[in-house]
Design a protein around this motif. Sequence first.
Motif, PDB file in Angstrom:
ATOM      1  N   VAL A 109     -15.148 -17.871 -13.206  1.00  0.00           N
ATOM      2  CA  VAL A 109     -16.266 -18.781 -13.003  1.00  0.00           C
ATOM      3  C   VAL A 109     -17.565 -18.004 -12.830  1.00  0.00           C
ATOM      4  O   VAL A 109     -18.585 -18.346 -13.407  1.00  0.00           O
ATOM      5  CB  VAL A 109     -16.011 -19.672 -11.764  1.00  0.00           C
ATOM      6  CG1 VAL A 109     -17.192 -20.588 -11.493  1.00  0.00           C
ATOM      7  CG2 VAL A 109     -14.743 -20.485 -11.953  1.00  0.00           C
ATOM      8  N   ARG A 110     -17.537 -16.964 -12.013  1.00  0.00           N
ATOM      9  CA  ARG A 110     -18.725 -16.147 -11.765  1.00  0.00           C
ATOM     10  C   ARG A 110     -18.305 -14.687 -11.702  1.00  0.00           C
ATOM     11  O   ARG A 110     -17.349 -14.340 -11.032  1.00  0.00           O
ATOM     12  CB  ARG A 110     -19.383 -16.559 -10.443  1.00  0.00           C
ATOM     13  CG  ARG A 110     -20.724 -15.889 -10.206  1.00  0.00           C
ATOM     14  CD  ARG A 110     -21.307 -16.248  -8.848  1.00  0.00           C
ATOM     15  NE  ARG A 110     -20.548 -15.530  -7.822  1.00  0.00           N
ATOM     16  CZ  ARG A 110     -19.909 -16.096  -6.802  1.00  0.00           C
ATOM     17  NH1 ARG A 110     -19.914 -17.390  -6.667  1.00  0.00           N
ATOM     18  NH2 ARG A 110     -19.249 -15.380  -5.925  1.00  0.00           N
ATOM     19  N   ALA A 131     -15.481 -14.632  -8.895  1.00  0.00           N
ATOM     20  CA  ALA A 131     -15.074 -15.965  -8.469  1.00  0.00           C
ATOM     21  C   ALA A 131     -14.291 -16.558  -9.626  1.00  0.00           C
ATOM     22  O   ALA A 131     -14.715 -16.505 -10.776  1.00  0.00           O
ATOM     23  CB  ALA A 131     -16.289 -16.818  -8.145  1.00  0.00           C
ATOM     24  N   TYR A 132     -13.110 -17.109  -9.316  1.00  0.00           N
ATOM     25  CA  TYR A 132     -12.278 -17.661 -10.377  1.00  0.00           C
ATOM     26  C   TYR A 132     -11.636 -18.959  -9.930  1.00  0.00           C
ATOM     27  O   TYR A 132     -11.600 -19.285  -8.740  1.00  0.00           O
ATOM     28  CB  TYR A 132     -11.209 -16.649 -10.816  1.00  0.00           C
ATOM     29  CG  TYR A 132     -10.134 -16.374  -9.787  1.00  0.00           C
ATOM     30  CD1 TYR A 132      -8.922 -17.047  -9.826  1.00  0.00           C
ATOM     31  CD2 TYR A 132     -10.316 -15.437  -8.784  1.00  0.00           C
ATOM     32  CE1 TYR A 132      -7.937 -16.795  -8.894  1.00  0.00           C
ATOM     33  CE2 TYR A 132      -9.340 -15.168  -7.854  1.00  0.00           C
ATOM     34  CZ  TYR A 132      -8.143 -15.861  -7.915  1.00  0.00           C
ATOM     35  OH  TYR A 132      -7.168 -15.614  -6.984  1.00  0.00           O
ATOM     36  N   LYS A 133     -11.145 -19.705 -10.907  1.00  0.00           N
ATOM     37  CA  LYS A 133     -10.451 -20.956 -10.644  1.00  0.00           C
ATOM     38  C   LYS A 133      -9.033 -20.810 -11.157  1.00  0.00           C
ATOM     39  O   LYS A 133      -8.812 -20.397 -12.295  1.00  0.00           O
ATOM     40  CB  LYS A 133     -11.160 -22.113 -11.350  1.00  0.00           C
ATOM     41  CG  LYS A 133     -10.580 -23.462 -11.025  1.00  0.00           C
ATOM     42  CD  LYS A 133     -11.438 -24.562 -11.619  1.00  0.00           C
ATOM     43  CE  LYS A 133     -10.928 -25.914 -11.216  1.00  0.00           C
ATOM     44  NZ  LYS A 133     -11.766 -26.977 -11.787  1.00  0.00           N
ATOM     45  N   SER A 134      -8.088 -21.140 -10.323  1.00  0.00           N
ATOM     46  CA  SER A 134      -6.671 -21.078 -10.664  1.00  0.00           C
ATOM     47  C   SER A 134      -6.188 -22.490 -10.964  1.00  0.00           C
ATOM     48  O   SER A 134      -6.361 -23.394 -10.144  1.00  0.00           O
ATOM     49  CB  SER A 134      -5.901 -20.477  -9.491  1.00  0.00           C
ATOM     50  OG  SER A 134      -4.532 -20.498  -9.743  1.00  0.00           O
ATOM     51  N   SER A 170      -7.846 -24.645  -7.786  1.00  0.00           N
ATOM     52  CA  SER A 170      -8.549 -24.195  -6.591  1.00  0.00           C
ATOM     53  C   SER A 170      -9.407 -22.976  -6.928  1.00  0.00           C
ATOM     54  O   SER A 170      -9.068 -22.173  -7.789  1.00  0.00           O
ATOM     55  CB  SER A 170      -7.544 -23.851  -5.498  1.00  0.00           C
ATOM     56  OG  SER A 170      -6.599 -22.917  -5.974  1.00  0.00           O
ATOM     57  N   HIS A 171     -10.534 -22.873  -6.221  1.00  0.00           N
ATOM     58  CA  HIS A 171     -11.459 -21.770  -6.417  1.00  0.00           C
ATOM     59  C   HIS A 171     -11.130 -20.639  -5.452  1.00  0.00           C
ATOM     60  O   HIS A 171     -10.733 -20.879  -4.307  1.00  0.00           O
ATOM     61  CB  HIS A 171     -12.909 -22.227  -6.183  1.00  0.00           C
ATOM     62  CG  HIS A 171     -13.412 -23.124  -7.259  1.00  0.00           C
ATOM     63  ND1 HIS A 171     -14.051 -22.650  -8.370  1.00  0.00           N
ATOM     64  CD2 HIS A 171     -13.364 -24.464  -7.403  1.00  0.00           C
ATOM     65  CE1 HIS A 171     -14.381 -23.659  -9.153  1.00  0.00           C
ATOM     66  NE2 HIS A 171     -13.972 -24.778  -8.585  1.00  0.00           N
ATOM     67  N   HIS A 172     -11.289 -19.404  -5.924  1.00  0.00           N
ATOM     68  CA  HIS A 172     -11.021 -18.216  -5.127  1.00  0.00           C
ATOM     69  C   HIS A 172     -12.091 -17.172  -5.416  1.00  0.00           C
ATOM     70  O   HIS A 172     -12.716 -17.189  -6.471  1.00  0.00           O
ATOM     71  CB  HIS A 172      -9.644 -17.614  -5.485  1.00  0.00           C
ATOM     72  CG  HIS A 172      -8.529 -18.588  -5.397  1.00  0.00           C
ATOM     73  ND1 HIS A 172      -7.878 -18.874  -4.226  1.00  0.00           N
ATOM     74  CD2 HIS A 172      -7.940 -19.356  -6.344  1.00  0.00           C
ATOM     75  CE1 HIS A 172      -6.927 -19.759  -4.453  1.00  0.00           C
ATOM     76  NE2 HIS A 172      -6.946 -20.075  -5.740  1.00  0.00           N
TER      77      HIS A 172
END
Length: 74
Positions: A19-20, A27-30, A40-42
Amino acid sequence: MRLQQNQIWKKGKEFIRIVRLERFEVAYKSMADLSTKEGSHHVLTKKEFCRLLHGAKLLEPEQPAVEGEGEDPA
């Protein structure tokens, strides 16, 4: 392989989308399913994220067909 924003990786049954992307942080989304886009974002350090991706496969983005590409000139 260079990491880029919006890349999608598949590891097992999980999809991971960046994501970023910053210098030291990712920053990523699983997600379990790409069609629903629910997940969910991590946030991890870049080093931890690269370890997470170990053994994952990069999914190729769909490229729209370009008109006239691959045709013989008349």
